[in-house]
Motif scaffolding. Sequence first.
Motif, PDB file in Angstrom:
ATOM      1  N   SER A  93      -6.238   5.366  -6.906  1.00  0.00           N
ATOM      2  CA  SER A  93      -7.270   4.493  -7.450  1.00  0.00           C
ATOM      3  C   SER A  93      -6.691   3.124  -7.755  1.00  0.00           C
ATOM      4  N   SER A  94      -7.470   2.080  -7.504  1.00  0.00           N
ATOM      5  CA  SER A  94      -7.027   0.728  -7.818  1.00  0.00           C
ATOM      6  C   SER A  94      -7.508   0.289  -9.193  1.00  0.00           C
ATOM      7  N   GLN A  95      -8.143   1.195  -9.946  1.00  0.00           N
ATOM      8  CA  GLN A  95      -8.699   0.854 -11.250  1.00  0.00           C
ATOM      9  C   GLN A  95      -7.857   1.374 -12.407  1.00  0.00           C
ATOM     10  N   ALA A  96      -7.108   2.463 -12.182  1.00  0.00           N
ATOM     11  CA  ALA A  96      -6.254   3.034 -13.231  1.00  0.00           C
ATOM     12  C   ALA A  96      -4.796   2.744 -12.894  1.00  0.00           C
ATOM     13  N   PHE A  97      -3.983   2.516 -13.943  1.00  0.00           N
ATOM     14  CA  PHE A  97      -2.610   2.076 -13.702  1.00  0.00           C
ATOM     15  C   PHE A  97      -1.612   2.917 -14.486  1.00  0.00           C
ATOM     16  N   VAL A  98      -0.392   3.000 -13.923  1.00  0.00           N
ATOM     17  CA  VAL A  98       0.706   3.706 -14.556  1.00  0.00           C
ATOM     18  C   VAL A  98       1.406   2.760 -15.529  1.00  0.00           C
ATOM     19  N   ALA A  99       1.779   3.268 -16.697  1.00  0.00           N
ATOM     20  CA  ALA A  99       2.525   2.453 -17.654  1.00  0.00           C
ATOM     21  C   ALA A  99       3.904   2.145 -17.078  1.00  0.00           C
TER      22      ALA A  99
ATOM     23  N   SER B 116       0.832  -1.201   0.000  1.00  0.00           N
ATOM     24  CA  SER B 116       0.000   0.000   0.000  1.00  0.00           C
ATOM     25  C   SER B 116       0.865   1.248   0.000  1.00  0.00           C
ATOM     26  N   PHE B 117       0.524   2.201  -0.877  1.00  0.00           N
ATOM     27  CA  PHE B 117       1.239   3.471  -0.833  1.00  0.00           C
ATOM     28  C   PHE B 117       0.268   4.594  -1.143  1.00  0.00           C
ATOM     29  N   ARG B 118       0.554   5.736  -0.567  1.00  0.00           N
ATOM     30  CA  ARG B 118      -0.295   6.908  -0.752  1.00  0.00           C
ATOM     31  C   ARG B 118       0.510   7.964  -1.500  1.00  0.00           C
ATOM     32  N   ARG B 119       0.066   8.289  -2.679  1.00  0.00           N
ATOM     33  CA  ARG B 119       0.763   9.274  -3.511  1.00  0.00           C
ATOM     34  C   ARG B 119       0.081  10.627  -3.366  1.00  0.00           C
TER      35      ARG B 119
ATOM     36  N   ASP C 286      -9.725   4.355  -1.843  1.00  0.00           N
ATOM     37  CA  ASP C 286     -10.714   4.269  -2.925  1.00  0.00           C
ATOM     38  C   ASP C 286     -11.973   3.534  -2.496  1.00  0.00           C
ATOM     39  N   GLY C 287     -12.098   3.200  -1.201  1.00  0.00           N
ATOM     40  CA  GLY C 287     -13.285   2.532  -0.683  1.00  0.00           C
ATOM     41  C   GLY C 287     -13.193   1.025  -0.643  1.00  0.00           C
ATOM     42  N   THR C 288     -12.189   0.433  -1.292  1.00  0.00           N
ATOM     43  CA  THR C 288     -12.032  -1.020  -1.246  1.00  0.00           C
ATOM     44  C   THR C 288     -11.500  -1.454   0.115  1.00  0.00           C
ATOM     45  N   THR C 289     -11.652  -2.738   0.429  1.00  0.00           N
ATOM     46  CA  THR C 289     -11.209  -3.255   1.722  1.00  0.00           C
ATOM     47  C   THR C 289     -10.396  -4.534   1.524  1.00  0.00           C
ATOM     48  N   LEU C 290      -9.666  -4.889   2.577  1.00  0.00           N
ATOM     49  CA  LEU C 290      -8.842  -6.089   2.583  1.00  0.00           C
ATOM     50  C   LEU C 290      -8.986  -6.745   3.946  1.00  0.00           C
ATOM     51  N   SER C 291      -9.063  -8.062   3.964  1.00  0.00           N
ATOM     52  CA  SER C 291      -9.198  -8.779   5.233  1.00  0.00           C
ATOM     53  C   SER C 291      -8.254  -9.974   5.248  1.00  0.00           C
ATOM     54  N   ASP C 292      -8.224 -10.683   6.374  1.00  0.00           N
ATOM     55  CA  ASP C 292      -7.384 -11.880   6.541  1.00  0.00           C
ATOM     56  C   ASP C 292      -5.904 -11.577   6.314  1.00  0.00           C
ATOM     57  N   ILE C 293      -5.424 -10.487   6.901  1.00  0.00           N
ATOM     58  CA  ILE C 293      -4.005 -10.115   6.820  1.00  0.00           C
ATOM     59  C   ILE C 293      -3.323 -10.557   8.113  1.00  0.00           C
ATOM     60  N   ASP C 294      -2.256 -11.340   7.976  1.00  0.00           N
ATOM     61  CA  ASP C 294      -1.545 -11.839   9.152  1.00  0.00           C
ATOM     62  C   ASP C 294      -0.530 -10.829   9.686  1.00  0.00           C
ATOM     63  N   HIS C 295       0.186 -10.147   8.770  1.00  0.00           N
ATOM     64  CA  HIS C 295       1.245  -9.230   9.182  1.00  0.00           C
ATOM     65  C   HIS C 295       1.178  -7.931   8.371  1.00  0.00           C
TER      66      HIS C 295
ATOM     67  N   HIS D 262       5.985  -9.342 -10.183  1.00  0.00           N
ATOM     68  CA  HIS D 262       4.788  -8.876 -10.892  1.00  0.00           C
ATOM     69  C   HIS D 262       3.490  -9.194 -10.168  1.00  0.00           C
ATOM     70  N   ASP D 263       3.487 -10.243  -9.323  1.00  0.00           N
ATOM     71  CA  ASP D 263       2.235 -10.610  -8.677  1.00  0.00           C
ATOM     72  C   ASP D 263       2.068 -10.008  -7.282  1.00  0.00           C
ATOM     73  N   VAL D 264       2.936  -9.054  -6.903  1.00  0.00           N
ATOM     74  CA  VAL D 264       2.653  -8.258  -5.707  1.00  0.00           C
ATOM     75  C   VAL D 264       1.509  -7.317  -6.061  1.00  0.00           C
ATOM     76  N   GLN D 265       0.485  -7.322  -5.253  1.00  0.00           N
ATOM     77  CA  GLN D 265      -0.683  -6.490  -5.549  1.00  0.00           C
ATOM     78  C   GLN D 265      -0.526  -5.124  -4.878  1.00  0.00           C
ATOM     79  N   ILE D 266      -0.422  -4.098  -5.704  1.00  0.00           N
ATOM     80  CA  ILE D 266      -0.248  -2.733  -5.186  1.00  0.00           C
ATOM     81  C   ILE D 266      -1.622  -2.108  -5.011  1.00  0.00           C
ATOM     82  N   VAL D 267      -1.865  -1.622  -3.799  1.00  0.00           N
ATOM     83  CA  VAL D 267      -3.175  -1.073  -3.443  1.00  0.00           C
ATOM     84  C   VAL D 267      -2.995   0.369  -2.972  1.00  0.00           C
ATOM     85  N   PRO D 268      -4.084   1.157  -2.960  1.00  0.00           N
ATOM     86  CA  PRO D 268      -3.978   2.568  -2.552  1.00  0.00           C
ATOM     87  C   PRO D 268      -3.642   2.734  -1.072  1.00  0.00           C
ATOM     88  N   GLY D 269      -3.563   3.986  -0.653  1.00  0.00           N
ATOM     89  CA  GLY D 269      -3.265   4.312   0.733  1.00  0.00           C
ATOM     90  C   GLY D 269      -4.363   3.847   1.681  1.00  0.00           C
TER      91      GLY D 269
END
Length: 583
Positions: free
Chosen positions: A559-565, A335-338, A376-385, A354-361
């Motif tokens: 946003s988790s929907q738009a991506f940087v080239a 997660s990073f906040r720009r 962006d309103g999305t959520t994540l659960s079942d995080i151990d660390h 490549h399969d690290v999932q980058i998510v918003p702040g």
Amino acid sequence: MLPVAFSLSLACALQQVSAYSQFAFHAPTDTERSTFVNSPVEASNSGPEFYQFKWPIRNVAIIGAGVSGLLAYRELVEAGFDIRMFERDAIPGGVWHYTDETPVPAPIPNEDPKIADYEPSLPPQGVPLPFERWYADHNASISTAERWRRHRAPHGVWKSLTSNVPAPLMHFNGLPFPPETPWSMPQDMLVRYIRSAYSFFGINSNDENPRISYGTRVELVEKRFDENGMERGWRLTLKKFDRSGTSSCKEVWWTEDFDAVVVATGNFNAPFMPSIPGLQEWSRRFPGSIIHAREYRRPEMFTNKSVLMVGAGTSATGISVDIHRFVKHKRHFLSFRRHANSTTPLDFLRTLPHDVQIVPGIERFHASNGTIQFSDGTTLSDIDHIIFSTGYQYTFPFLPQYHNSSIPINKEGPEDQPQPLVTDGSHYRSLYRDFIYIEEPTLGFMNMNLNTVTWSFGEYFAIALARVWSGTARLPNQKEMWKEYRKAVADRGGYGKGVLFFDSVEYIRFFCGWLNSAAFEFGGKTVDGRPGDYLHILRTFMKAFFANPNPPKIPSGNSSQAFVATGGDSDLLHLFDHLLSTY
């Protein structure tokens, strides 16, 4: 890669240049030292336009035995000063000294910057010094091992760490690496090199040199006064840890007096944890699930676990690469906040698998149901660390009189009091050209900023301190220093993290011009700018460093929907090509 910026974001390294001393190191003999005259107070041509020191400077303390400490030691000894160094760890090496031992967990919320590294331990008031206190594990609330851990404070270096600056650019002048040295060096190789340099100058931990005291923490630095009540330098209160066995130890307090002090403690001592709603409750509900990056050592602890990394700099991406093959499949997130004032380039994210999932702040932690809400309103659960790679606070616990966390970030302190060195911990203040305290220029600082290669740029600071304190270079008067300082703060965008980043090219030009003019007037060695192949070496290294044929998707903004080239060369490499065409 280096821990956190250890010591730079490569985005700024591209402007870095190397100080080159034209004369080899020479420690004065006892005969030379006896005839050494050092009186900045009486320097010729030092009229009211120049700062007048209040006392002669002969005895100097250096706090910290890392890269910066040795740079300062070398220049000050060569200039004829009497030096004492103090290092709280058992050996030299600074941030590069790795041990499996981890530091104490980062507090949530953060401590006040004044005590964020440690709370000074002073002897009982009024007792004769030196004062000793013995401890035995069988009748003490804290074990000997724990006392030592708190005293030395293990650094944020992990087992597999390698340097993210090429070897040809990170060595002490006059002590280059052998030609076959890998450009990206393992941490154990690098710390051996640092220790060998300390041995070269006779101040390694096994040299028993009275000029350096290991296992010694500086608890307090305060002004001292003569019999007439006049300021005459600094008094240091010191505490040495002596282990008398595996289960017993003693602590010894004493004081020593000096004319000037160099702070070479680095800026990676007090972890910063962001203030995110619900974080404190999450930490209480899921104890042990949150660590700061400085506590990370080996990847095995994350085997088959789901992990969220917070941050996007060198440590965040370096640790992510290190743990990736151990974490649970498709359960590795970053997660990073720009924002507009971000100082970390996106290029480091290109180094991730490549399969690290980058998510918003992160917007909020919901401890009640174990979910993490993003911007962006999305959520994540079942995080151990959760690993926070969110940087450090500035802190000088031995200088409490120059901390004031009550001052708002965009304000200065009261005019009738000394301006502080630290306010909210996000930055340092009140340093002329980032190396000397304007309020009291017998207090010097080494490599406090974040955009330089410590090894090379630190020479400019060290040479400047030696010259100024020996009277062979002059500082502007305090009014002019404050004027130039406040202009620099404004140019860097005001108080805050931006203060830590300066234009390295301009700085090199300033130091070369100033120090070489002083050498012409007073005599002494001159300094040069960058070697001709500097940028070519760094660009070659960076091209390999950022090479990743299959980088992850990087969200655009929050946003988790738009991506940087992410195809082609990195932005930093394009900037390098521009610099190479203009230099």
